[in-house]
Design an enzyme around this catalytic site. Structure first.
Site, PDB file in Angstrom:
ATOM      1  N   LYS A  14       0.836  -1.198   0.000  1.00 60.66           N
ATOM      2  CA  LYS A  14       0.000   0.000   0.000  1.00 60.66           C
ATOM      3  C   LYS A  14       0.880   1.260   0.000  1.00 60.66           C
ATOM      4  O   LYS A  14       2.094   1.168  -0.061  1.00 60.66           O
ATOM      5  CB  LYS A  14      -0.963  -0.037   1.197  1.00 60.66           C
ATOM      6  CG  LYS A  14      -1.807  -1.330   1.263  1.00 60.66           C
ATOM      7  CD  LYS A  14      -2.822  -1.423   0.148  1.00 60.66           C
ATOM      8  CE  LYS A  14      -3.481  -2.781  -0.054  1.00 60.66           C
ATOM      9  NZ  LYS A  14      -4.108  -3.426   1.063  1.00 60.66           N
TER      10      LYS A  14
HETATM   11  C1  LIG Z   1      -5.054  -4.543   1.607  1.00 59.67           C
HETATM   12  C2  LIG Z   1      -6.534  -4.518   1.664  1.00 59.67           C
HETATM   13  C3  LIG Z   1      -7.257  -4.894   2.824  1.00 59.67           C
HETATM   14  C4  LIG Z   1      -6.653  -5.581   4.006  1.00 59.67           C
HETATM   15  O1  LIG Z   1      -5.603  -4.949   4.576  1.00 59.67           O
HETATM   16  P1  LIG Z   1      -4.548  -5.747   5.489  1.00 59.67           P
HETATM   17  O2  LIG Z   1      -3.734  -4.656   6.066  1.00 59.67           O
HETATM   18  O3  LIG Z   1      -3.780  -6.659   4.600  1.00 59.67           O
HETATM   19  O4  LIG Z   1      -5.326  -6.494   6.526  1.00 59.67           O
HETATM   20  C5  LIG Z   1      -8.634  -4.705   2.812  1.00 59.67           C
HETATM   21  N1  LIG Z   1      -9.276  -4.232   1.743  1.00 59.67           N
HETATM   22  C6  LIG Z   1      -8.623  -3.909   0.615  1.00 59.67           C
HETATM   23  C7  LIG Z   1      -9.397  -3.375  -0.537  1.00 59.67           C
HETATM   24  C8  LIG Z   1      -7.238  -4.056   0.534  1.00 59.67           C
HETATM   25  O5  LIG Z   1      -6.601  -3.764  -0.614  1.00 59.67           O
END
Ligand SMILES: *Cc1c(COP(=O)(O)O)cnc(C)c1O
Length: 395
Positions: free
Chosen positions: A198
């Site tokens: 991210k």
């Molecule tokens: C990455 C992601 C999550 C989950 O995040 P984590 O930090 O991996 O638990 C939830 N929703 C979306 C759309 C994501 O891309």
């Protein structure tokens, strides 16, 4: 003899010698120093670095409150808890997302109702949401797919009219802007992921943001077992568990990394946008490749660069193109397998075919590499590889 322009999958030379991943974090010396400083301090969890990170994050996204949690999934779980989602309640969600967006409803005992997406942006279609409403609907959870804000004004108006809450899964959209306003306080609750793919990372981590003090307090209690300590309490040892919460805390070590990373967000967003623009220009000339729609009233944070293949112009399917690009050392990916297609959801009774727009897009989509450290040469390698593979299998 292997032809000079043969696909790598057929034994030809790959476009790149080393694999380019679809996403990658960036950690510099400044980040490392920030973490080391916390490690030498008195607090490595539940200390001042957490509050500092929350404050900086809230400011960045234009929200009054930010609550740091262990990961983006915990952020969604906390949001579902905070709005009071429970057994018998339905939440409307896009099938074109990571499973966690839907799972948070199940954690709370609620039911997931999938509504189809817009064909241009692959974000939740407000008209499909309206058609999916029932007397049991309590919430809409929208995903800012690939980083472009979803139709927040329409969804919020719908939520207000029907007495629903709006949760925005902005895991892709840190730094995105919708009609002049940053993503962060445009829904009742907004959630972020701080996973390494991210925009900014804490290793694992998440954040919930809101302008609503009561919702923020519920999220805050939820991340620490549902325990509150009321202000002005005379006995220092006294605390009360008022709800069934979890241990979803983020450490000071992680928060220091996040705070340091956040300082670089603007530059990273600009680089992501520049990479996307380079792709847009290049693929404008490739009829077999259709990028996602870019809407003029919002700024994408460009978490993902997703294309759809015009399969009717190719002699093979998406799977062959995917494998050929991997062989060229381009780390393509697919975001996402529609959530109701997963065996667990199939076991709950969901059947394929109910979301034709998302399902049609899924069959032909590819995610191409995009992350701030990519050079223009890296971008050009991706364009070259896509062009090479598509030309090979053109009808
Ligand atoms: C990455 C992601 C999550 C989950 O995040 P984590 O930090 O991996 O638990 C939830 N929703 C979306 C759309 C994501 O891309």
């Amino acid at each position: 003899m292997i032809a000079r322009d043969a696909l790598a999958i057929d034994g030809g030379a790959p476009v790149r010698a080393r694999t380019l991943p679809y996403g990658r974090h960036a950690v510099d010396e400044e980040d490392i120093q920030a973490v080391v400083e916390v490690l030498r301090s008195d607090w490595i969890t539940s200390g001042p670095a957490v509050a500092e990170f929350e404050e900086a994050f809230a400011k960045t996204v234009g929200a009054r409150f930010a609550v740091a949690v262990a990961n983006g999934t915990a952020a969604l779980h906390a949001a579902a808890f905070a709005v009071g989602l429970g057994p018998g309640d339905e939440a409307i969600i896009s099938p074109m997302t990571f499973a966690a967006t839907a799972n948070c409803v199940l954690y709370q005992g609620g039911r997931v109702v999938f509504a189809d997406v817009r064909p241009d942006t692959l974000a939740l279609d407000p008209a499909r949401v309206e058609a999916a409403l029932s007397p049991a609907t309590r919430a809409i959870i929208t995903v800012d797919y690939a980083g472009q804000p979803s139709d927040l004004d329409e969804l919020r108006a719908l939520a207000q009219r029907r007495g629903l809450v709006l949760i925005e899964d902005a895991s892709h959209a840190l730094g995105a802007v919708y009609r002049g306003r940053p993503v962060g306080a445009l829904a009742d609750l907004t959630t972020f992921s701080l996973h390494p793919v991210k925009h900014v990372t804490t290793g694992e981590g998440g954040m919930v943001t809101t302008d609503d003090a009561a919702l923020a307090a519920r999220v805050r209690a939820f991340r620490t077992h549902g325990i509150t300590k009321s202000a002005g309490e005379r006995e220092d040892w006294r605390y009360e568990m008022v709800a069934l919460g979890y241990n979803y805390r983020l450490t000071d070590i992680q928060s220091a990394l996040g705070r340091s990373q956040l300082r670089k967000l603007e530059g990273w967003l600009a680089r992501r946008a520049a990479i996307a623009a380079r792709y847009q220009t290049a693929f404008g000339a490739v009829t077999e490749v259709e990028p996602l729609g870019v809407l003029p009233d919002r700024r994408s944070a460009w978490h993902l660069y997703v294309i759809r293949l015009a399969l009717e112009r190719l002699r093979v399917g998406r799977g062959d193109v995917f494998r050929a690009l991997r062989a060229e050392n381009i780390g393509v990916n697919v975001h996402y397998i529609p959530v109701p297609w997963h065996p667990y959801y199939q076991g709950l009774g969901y059947r394929k075919g109910g979301w034709p727009v998302a399902e049609h897009a899924y069959e032909r989509m590819l995610t191409l590499p995009i992350f701030p450290a990519m050079t223009d040469t890296d971008v050009d390698d991706v364009v070259t590889a896509v062009g090479k593979v598509v030309a090979h299998w053109r009808r």
